[in-house]
Each structure stands twice: as C-alpha cells, then as structure tokens.
Write an enzyme that holds these catalytic residues in place. Structure first.
Site, PDB file in Angstrom:
ATOM      1  CB  SER A  62      -0.882   0.018   1.216  1.00 42.04           C
ATOM      2  OG  SER A  62      -1.885  -0.816   1.024  1.00 42.04           O
ATOM      3  CE1 TYR A 159      -6.179  -0.707   3.320  1.00 46.96           C
ATOM      4  CE2 TYR A 159      -4.978   1.616   3.897  1.00 46.96           C
ATOM      5  CZ  TYR A 159      -5.147  -0.031   3.307  1.00 46.96           C
ATOM      6  OH  TYR A 159      -3.941   0.082   2.346  1.00 46.96           O
ATOM      7  N   GLY A 300       3.015  -0.750   4.216  1.00 45.79           N
ATOM      8  CA  GLY A 300       2.591  -1.770   3.234  1.00 45.79           C
ATOM      9  C   GLY A 300       2.365  -3.076   3.651  1.00 45.79           C
TER      10      GLY A 300
HETATM   11  C1  LIG Z   1      -2.760  -2.626   5.697  1.00 47.32           C
HETATM   12  C2  LIG Z   1      -1.958  -2.146   4.709  1.00 47.32           C
HETATM   13  N1  LIG Z   1      -2.561  -2.281   3.272  1.00 47.32           N
HETATM   14  C3  LIG Z   1      -2.005  -2.800   2.260  1.00 47.32           C
HETATM   15  O1  LIG Z   1      -0.839  -2.865   2.278  1.00 47.32           O
HETATM   16  C4  LIG Z   1      -2.875  -3.481   1.224  1.00 47.32           C
HETATM   17  C5  LIG Z   1      -2.085  -3.465  -0.265  1.00 47.32           C
HETATM   18  N2  LIG Z   1      -2.788  -4.883   1.729  1.00 47.32           N
HETATM   19  C6  LIG Z   1      -3.737  -5.468   2.280  1.00 47.32           C
HETATM   20  O2  LIG Z   1      -4.862  -4.843   2.146  1.00 47.32           O
HETATM   21  C7  LIG Z   1      -3.534  -6.785   2.954  1.00 47.32           C
HETATM   22  C8  LIG Z   1      -3.916  -7.930   2.302  1.00 47.32           C
HETATM   23  C9  LIG Z   1      -3.724  -9.375   2.875  1.00 47.32           C
HETATM   24  C10 LIG Z   1      -2.227  -9.418   3.500  1.00 47.32           C
HETATM   25  C11 LIG Z   1      -2.081 -10.783   4.045  1.00 47.32           C
HETATM   26  N3  LIG Z   1      -2.985 -10.812   5.254  1.00 47.32           N
HETATM   27  C12 LIG Z   1      -3.810 -11.810   5.364  1.00 47.32           C
HETATM   28  O3  LIG Z   1      -3.976 -12.842   4.701  1.00 47.32           O
HETATM   29  C13 LIG Z   1      -4.888 -11.919   6.830  1.00 47.32           C
HETATM   30  N4  LIG Z   1      -5.684 -12.718   6.720  1.00 47.32           N
HETATM   31  C14 LIG Z   1      -0.543 -10.836   4.711  1.00 47.32           C
HETATM   32  O4  LIG Z   1      -0.558 -10.563   5.894  1.00 47.32           O
HETATM   33  O5  LIG Z   1       0.087 -11.358   4.008  1.00 47.32           O
HETATM   34  C15 LIG Z   1      -1.473  -0.735   4.597  1.00 47.32           C
HETATM   35  O6  LIG Z   1      -2.172   0.308   3.916  1.00 47.32           O
HETATM   36  O7  LIG Z   1      -0.420  -0.672   5.583  1.00 47.32           O
END
Ligand SMILES: C[C@@H](NC(=O)[C@@H](C)NC(=O)CCCC[C@H](NC(=O)C[NH3+])C(=O)[O-])C(=O)O
Length: 349
Positions: A62, A159, A300
C-alpha cells in the site's frame, strides 16, 4: 527543534527482534540530510541463504497508494478533475452513489467495502487462489459492490483497497494511458527512481530482489514463498516494486514540494484522526511517535513483505524499512521500533 540523531543501534536491535520474531530478513535505510545509513539483518533468500542488502528490491504494497494519490493530485493541479466532484462525473454510473467524491476515495471515507476482507479471510488459501490471477479494475470494484457500504459518503474513515482501485480507473480514464505509464512519466522518471517498477500483471521482480515469505498463520507450518505473484488483486492500491533508497527519495521529494503544487500538498496533508497515533490525509499517513515527532508516509502489506516508508514534514530525514515476511503480528510490531529509533534517537526507549 532539531531531531535527535538517528539511533542506529536501536534500529539494528529492532531489525534483530523482527528476525527473531520470524522474518527471514529485515532492513532499514535512513537518509538524514543526505547522509545515508543502511542496516540489514538476515536473509534475502532462504534457499540460497543469500544475505539481504539495501539494494534488494521488494513489493511495497500500500505504499503504492501515495504514488497513486500523487498522480491523481497532479491531474487536479492540471484541472483535469476536481477533488470534490462526484467520481461518477468521470466514470459514469460506476458507483451506486453520486455523493461519493474523488476526495472520499483518497481519504478512505467513501464507504466502499474492501473486497480483500473476504479474499484473504483465509491467508494461505486466499493467496494461493489469486496469486496468478489477473483481474480487471471493474472485476475488483464489482467484488466490493456485492457487499453493503461501510458508511455514508464522507461520514467516516474506513480503510479500503477499493478506493485506490477506483483511483487507478480515474488515472487511466483521464490520462488515456495505463497507470504504469502515468507512474513512469510523472514520478519514476522525474525522480530517477531506477529501482521502482510497475510490472503488473507480470509476476517477476526485475533485477536483484528479496524473496518474500507469507506466514500461513498456523503454528509450526512452514513459510510460503510468496515472491512470484501478479498482485492483480491490488494494482494501483498495492502493486509497485521499489527499494529503500527510492522510497526515501520519493517521500523526501514529495514532502519538499517537488511533485505537487503547494496547494495540493496542503490538501494531501489535511489529516483526519484514525486512532491515537495515526491520522490519514489523501493517500498519506501521519504517525505520531512516542517522542512527540510526527512522521508522514505509508505502510504496506503484501504477501511476503511488510513495508514502512516515512519522513519528517520537511522531508529532511526519511526512512524506508522492510521485513520479508507478512501475516505475523510480532514482526509487524517489532518493525515499528525502527521508526522510533530512526526519528526519536536514543530517547526512543
Ligand atoms: C494495511 C496495508 N494495506 C496494504 O498494504 C494492502 C495493499 N494490503 C492489504 O490490504 C492486506 C492484504 C492481505 C495481506 C495478508 N494478510 C492476510 O492474509 C490476513 N488474513 C498478509 O499479511 O500477507 C496498509 O495500508 O498499510
């Protein structure tokens, strides 16, 4: 007041604790008024046992959202769209509510449901189901619109990756090019970000990179090598590849006013509270550190990589850090310690 000098020993300790907590590797690069400090710990590749180096590229998740916000705000500077206009003015009938504005997307206040909640409800099978998939923007928006919205337009912060998928659609519609071209022409080339790429839907990371390992979240289960994936589930919400050096350059340049007009940068920095330490502007997070310093940037999370990229308000000190694992809360927590030491110095403890 001048910042305390970076506490590189504290940064090294935080990286060590991230590796102890399960990250194969972790690293940080601090740029303090042009003086760079690079700290690394552990491995870039578990099978070859190659050590992680600050030259290694990685998926920034992200942190991509700030790049997408910069491009869209440049288009606002060029009078191609306005922040408080309905999204549907530029993408007719896309959204079910004409009250959702461009600003609502960039500030996560649209109410559009985040389809990744369902997609990754089960971390491992969810990832395996999409890692080689290619989605259109429209397909991702349709996944979101299957679910009720979380709030009325503008009523609350919630978010949602969906917001920045729609931002990508706006960029392509208004420029007539792909987001890749827009990123390259408007940000990557002007700032000479030679380690930064948007290769969607290809699954390979160009050049030298750190492999990323997803923790399946089941005690004793082996890490999953998540390096090769399309990241098509995120695209303009999370698919950029970069390096610690390029992220330091990007946030310093942004906060020094090199990418947007002063008026637009001020819009980006209109923050609304998320919780006691965090506020969100337009594709930009503000994090208040224990020592009272506030830093500006984004985090991210993409399978295999936790990224942290923040700078002081004047861009004079920037930090980019990454751990090459994900779905591991202990590692995530340990990595926040890097920010405290980088910006608060020894007083961080
Ligand atoms: C929160 C973060 N958002 C991002 O970076 C976006 C691109 N990523 C997500 O929404 C998380 C996707 C799942 C990750 C997975 N998690 C799971 O599968 C949980 N069940 C993992 O941790 O690899 C931000 O803005 O900092």
């Amino acid at each position: 007041a001048a910042l305390a000098a970076p506490d590189t020993a504290g940064v090294a300790a935080a990286l060590r604790s991230a590796v102890t907590a399960g990250a194969p590797g972790a690293m940080a690069r601090i740029d303090d008024h042009g003086t760079a400090y690079g700290l690394t710990r552990g491995l870039a590749d578990r099978s070859t046992r190659r050590a992680l180096t600050t030259d290694d590229r990685f998926r920034i998740g992200s942190v991509t959202k700030t790049f997408s916000a910069v491009v869209l705000l440049q288009l606002v500077d060029e009078h191609r769209l306005s922040l408080d206009a309905p999204v549907n003015r530029y993408l007719p009938k896309l959204l079910p509510d004409d009250r959702i504005t461009v600003r609502h997307l960039l500030s996560h206040r649209s109410g559009l449901y985040d389809y990744t909640n369902d997609m990754f409800a089960d971390s491992e099978s969810g990832f395996e189901a999409v890692r080689n998939k290619v989605f259109t923007y429209r397909q991702l928006v349709d996944l979101s619109l299957k679910k009720p919205r979380t709030n009325a337009p503008g009523a609350a912060y919630a978010y949602s990756n969906t917001n920045f998928v729609v931002v990508g659609m706006l960029i392509e519609k208004l420029t007539g090019h792909s987001v890749r071209t827009a990123y390259e022409e408007r940000v990557f080339k002007p700032l000479k970000l030679h380690d930064t790429f948007y290769v969607h839907p290809r699954t390979t990371i160009p050049g030298r990179y750190a492999r990323g390992y997803l923790d399946p979240g089941r005690a004793g289960a082996p890490l999953i090598d998540a390096t090769a994936q399309t990241v098509s589930w995120a695209q303009s919400a999370g698919a950029i590849i970069s390096s610690t050096r390029d992220l330091d350059t990007f946030y310093s340049a942004l906060l020094r006013g090199r990418l947007l007009s002063a008026a637009r940068l001020r819009e980006m920095e209109r923050f609304s509270r998320v919780d006691s330490t965090t506020a969100y502007g337009l594709g930009l997070r503000r994090r208040s550190l224990p020592c009272g310093v506030s830093v500006y940037g984004h985090t991210g999370i993409v399978q295999g990589y936790y990224t942290y990229a923040f700078a002081t308000k004047d861009g004079s000190r920037s930090l980019a850090a990454v751990a090459n694992t994900s779905n591991n809360g202990q590692v995530q927590q340990a990595m926040w310690g890097v920010l405290d030491s980088a910006f608060c110095g020894k007083s961080a403890k």
